[in-house]
Design an enzyme around this catalytic site. Sequence first.
Site, PDB file in Angstrom:
ATOM      1  CB  CYS A 145      -0.945   0.014   1.165  1.00 14.46           C
ATOM      2  SG  CYS A 145      -1.995   1.498   1.334  1.00 14.46           S
ATOM      3  CD  GLU A 183      -3.494  -9.623   1.324  1.00 14.03           C
ATOM      4  OE1 GLU A 183      -3.574  -9.910   2.698  1.00 14.03           O
ATOM      5  OE2 GLU A 183      -2.581  -9.160   0.912  1.00 14.03           O
ATOM      6  NE  ARG A 227      -2.716 -11.402   7.859  1.00  8.96           N
ATOM      7  CZ  ARG A 227      -1.677 -11.194   8.612  1.00  8.96           C
ATOM      8  NH1 ARG A 227      -1.627 -11.191   9.854  1.00  8.96           N
ATOM      9  NH2 ARG A 227      -0.752 -10.408   7.919  1.00  8.96           N
ATOM     10  NE  ARG A 229      -3.613  -8.069   5.946  1.00 10.16           N
ATOM     11  CZ  ARG A 229      -3.569  -7.808   6.993  1.00 10.16           C
ATOM     12  NH1 ARG A 229      -4.555  -7.353   7.965  1.00 10.16           N
ATOM     13  NH2 ARG A 229      -2.206  -7.693   7.931  1.00 10.16           N
TER      14      ARG A 229
END
Length: 487
Positions: A145, A183, A227, A229
């Site tokens: 990112c 992802e 988690r 995502r």
Amino acid sequence: MHGGYRTGSGRKTLSNKKNPVTIYLDDSEKEMVENSPLPLSTNFSQKCRELIWIGLNQLTKELNQNSNEIKYIDLFCGLGGIRLGFEQALREKGLVGKCVFSSDIKPAALKAYKNYFNEDAKCDITKVQISNIPNFDFLLAGFPCQAFSQAGLGMGFQDTRGTLFFDVAKILMEKKPLGFVLENVEGLVNHDKGKTFKVIVNTLEELGYSVATKVLNGKDFGLAQSRNRIYFIGYRGKKVKDLENFTQTHSVLKDIIDYNIPAKHTFFTKKLLEHYKVEELYGKAIKDKRGGDNNIHSWDIGIKGEITQEQRGLLEILLRQRRNKKWADLIGIKWMDGMPLTEEMISSFYSHENLHEMLIDLVDKGYLVYEYPKQLIGNRRVPDTTLKKGYNIVTGKLSFEFSKVLSPDDVSPTLVATDVQKLAVPVRDGIRTLTIDEGLKLFGYPEDYHLDFLKKSEAFDVLGNTVCVPVIKAVSERLLDTYLEEK
């Protein structure tokens, strides 16, 4: 096919009377037909016909086999988790996968990828010639990112320049594959006030893809880890399936703990278990800079030396007061989450005749530090020696051997590279760190995937940045459903 052959200008001609097709054979080709080791007819024309049918049958087999073969590339591949999930989805749909290109630059990840897939993925995607990448059907990428310097302007492909996503977009633009699976961290959705996410989606649509996105949690796909995502799937020329209404499955930590691996017995764990039963540690964080029922402080277990009940009370109050914004104005600094307070300030909320001696003793034992307040200069906090020193709590959550003891009846928190080695699991005779194999199970890696040839720090570093394999499988199945409908 039947007929004869005739000599003409050094060539042989074979014709089919029903379907006029003429095959020209030179002398060497005729010799190959007549000397074929296959059990064929003695008649030359019949031999030719039989060889043609053998060739056509073989071609049909290859075409049928290739029709089920999906070629893909694996970018920012890391341990290969996206590849594993995608391959599992392919098998589920009766398809065969073939990875034709993979890329990463992190040494430990490259070692792991080579060890499992027997492929060298070393490649800087920012420097590769796209024309050198083989043609493929789907692109897989867990791209990093980054902020877009022009985000909020055109909101399209040009806004992504200078980022690693731009390299993904360039490949999609030039190679025009059928689709992709991407992802990223959950924070991407709100990164740069949502501009980053908007630029990415707009760019993918600008490149001709129907896009579906969703934040999904690994704990809903059978993993004992929470988690979240963000997942993207896209397909060219047809509306892609959405990422809603997945069948949920669940597990907890005790489902993956190897109870044959014994507890770790150290000075720290001894002090911890002197004050708490193992069951009382479930879900507890061990850190000094926060209060609350779920936190254990170093002074609670006397890790730096025993203190009085009065000193413990002083520390508990100081924990809260050092975050009080009113002290920033009195000190003359911008507020920060944890400021050193002078003895005079402390005496205003904790009155004790031996306050000075109590504070000095806590400094000597290491529970407090006597330091200058810090000014914010740029993005850094710098001690201001013109101001009075004060007393502050010393240690944060990563200062101790363990930062948290996980509950076997719950899922683990999100594993990150910075603190995964500080997480403890309870076993029969105490606590110990997570093993690397347990870490792999928390991401859904197969039993035959191992990282024991890496240093433990390297293994946990790459683990903290990998993907949830079952979630990748689930979103990939939606993408492949779109592909099979079109097919």
